[in-house]
Scaffold this motif. Sequence first.
Motif, mmCIF file in Angstrom:
data_model
loop_
_atom_site.group_PDB
_atom_site.id
_atom_site.type_symbol
_atom_site.label_atom_id
_atom_site.label_comp_id
_atom_site.label_asym_id
_atom_site.label_seq_id
_atom_site.Cartn_x
_atom_site.Cartn_y
_atom_site.Cartn_z
ATOM 1 N N UNK A 133 24.045 -19.300 -15.980
ATOM 2 C CA UNK A 133 22.698 -19.149 -15.429
ATOM 3 C C UNK A 133 22.439 -17.669 -15.169
ATOM 4 N N UNK A 134 21.180 -17.321 -14.924
ATOM 5 C CA UNK A 134 20.811 -15.928 -14.672
ATOM 6 C C UNK A 134 19.876 -15.880 -13.475
ATOM 7 N N UNK A 135 20.147 -14.976 -12.555
ATOM 8 C CA UNK A 135 19.297 -14.782 -11.372
ATOM 9 C C UNK A 135 18.641 -13.409 -11.478
ATOM 10 N N UNK A 136 17.322 -13.346 -11.313
ATOM 11 C CA UNK A 136 16.605 -12.097 -11.542
ATOM 12 C C UNK A 136 15.367 -12.008 -10.660
ATOM 13 N N UNK A 137 14.641 -10.899 -10.789
ATOM 14 C CA UNK A 137 13.457 -10.626 -9.976
ATOM 15 C C UNK A 137 12.191 -10.573 -10.831
ATOM 16 N N UNK A 138 11.080 -10.234 -10.202
ATOM 17 C CA UNK A 138 9.819 -10.124 -10.928
ATOM 18 C C UNK A 138 9.854 -8.978 -11.934
ATOM 19 N N UNK A 139 10.584 -7.922 -11.565
ATOM 20 C CA UNK A 139 10.642 -6.758 -12.434
ATOM 21 C C UNK A 139 11.181 -5.551 -11.700
ATOM 22 N N UNK A 140 11.161 -4.414 -12.375
ATOM 23 C CA UNK A 140 11.682 -3.166 -11.833
ATOM 24 C C UNK A 140 10.842 -2.015 -12.385
ATOM 25 N N UNK A 145 8.063 -7.975 -15.686
ATOM 26 C CA UNK A 145 8.430 -8.549 -16.982
ATOM 27 C C UNK A 145 9.267 -9.822 -16.869
ATOM 28 N N UNK A 146 9.134 -10.546 -15.748
ATOM 29 C CA UNK A 146 10.015 -11.697 -15.522
ATOM 30 C C UNK A 146 9.837 -12.809 -16.550
ATOM 31 N N UNK A 147 8.621 -12.997 -17.056
ATOM 32 C CA UNK A 147 8.400 -14.033 -18.058
ATOM 33 C C UNK A 147 9.094 -13.659 -19.368
ATOM 34 N N UNK A 148 8.897 -12.429 -19.813
ATOM 35 C CA UNK A 148 9.564 -11.951 -21.021
ATOM 36 C C UNK A 148 11.077 -12.002 -20.859
ATOM 37 N N UNK A 149 11.541 -11.587 -19.680
ATOM 38 C CA UNK A 149 12.978 -11.579 -19.388
ATOM 39 C C UNK A 149 13.535 -13.004 -19.419
ATOM 40 N N UNK A 150 12.815 -13.933 -18.798
ATOM 41 C CA UNK A 150 13.261 -15.326 -18.737
ATOM 42 C C UNK A 150 13.353 -15.949 -20.125
ATOM 43 N N UNK A 151 12.366 -15.703 -20.951
ATOM 44 C CA UNK A 151 12.388 -16.238 -22.313
ATOM 45 C C UNK A 151 13.571 -15.684 -23.097
ATOM 46 N N UNK A 152 13.875 -14.399 -22.891
ATOM 47 C CA UNK A 152 15.042 -13.800 -23.527
ATOM 48 C C UNK A 152 16.313 -14.495 -23.068
ATOM 49 N N UNK A 153 16.412 -14.764 -21.758
ATOM 50 C CA UNK A 153 17.600 -15.448 -21.212
ATOM 51 C C UNK A 153 17.780 -16.815 -21.858
#
Length: 304
Positions: A133-140, A145-153
């Motif tokens: 699993x991956x735990x992340x934030x809205x962005x930095x 970019x959380x949606x783009x990041x999530x799709x990549x995950x």
Amino acid sequence: MKYKFNKFIIALAPMAGVTDFAFRKISADFGADMVVTEMISLKAFEHNSKLTEKMLREESKAIRGCQVFFHDPSIANLIADERFSHFDFIDLNCGCPAPKILKNKDGSAMMRDLDNTREVISSLVKYSKKPVSVKFRLGIDDNINYIEFAKMCEEAGASFLTLHARTREQGYSGSVDKTAYYKLVKAVNIPVFWSGDIISKEDVEYAKSIGCAGVMIGRASMGNPEIFSIIKGIAPPYTKVEAIKKHLNLLKTYFKSEKTLVAYFKKHLMWYVKSMQNATDTKIKILQFTTLKEIENLIDNISI
């Protein structure tokens, strides 16, 4: 490997310096369906850090996760080590906002370089015997970019995701963006967990209503493991004072040095007593403690 949950999960979130094996066990006793370790440095594990190895101790009967942080895909193979085998899943930290973590390109810094993080996740999935699993934030850096990041995950093979809906710059200030969880649930095809500002049964019901697979309770559980019993509407297994004693006794088997144990447990004790009458005066006393006997005397004489 998609992780299947048979029910809505109430989890203890991973917190550095907080979710030691003893607190995880106690939280599970009080009703946490899932518990996650403190952040484990895979780089430190590579160098045979004894402290890091000790942090892998696990005694709870809940779903058990081990959170790791690293940014070099070439060491992902370490996750196949037998010392990780007693965990049910491996969680990659891509959300820690601490400057020292960020400086080393770990934690929330992983949201800057999606190509490298994709390789890290893919490598973890390749070598792990358990779901990742991956735990992340809205962005930095003001890049949401959380949606783009999530799709990549998801594309890289992550089994489920946990969002803390604040940016790295926000840290733990302000409120989470509640709309972000709904957007994320709709954007991916794997389970999504809500992390951040979960303090009540109403918060849990809202997360459930928008399609989250579960919630992770962090700061609200510090010194307050009974929050899991309260949210689930079940009777606590024992009193808070008994929980404090259990926590301390378990840690006695972990720390060899009384001085180290006292220094470490004092912060937990201050969290435990925060709701009692004259909490400020009690905290001042705790700060002055230097021996285990002083801590045990206080525990034997408090009413919470």
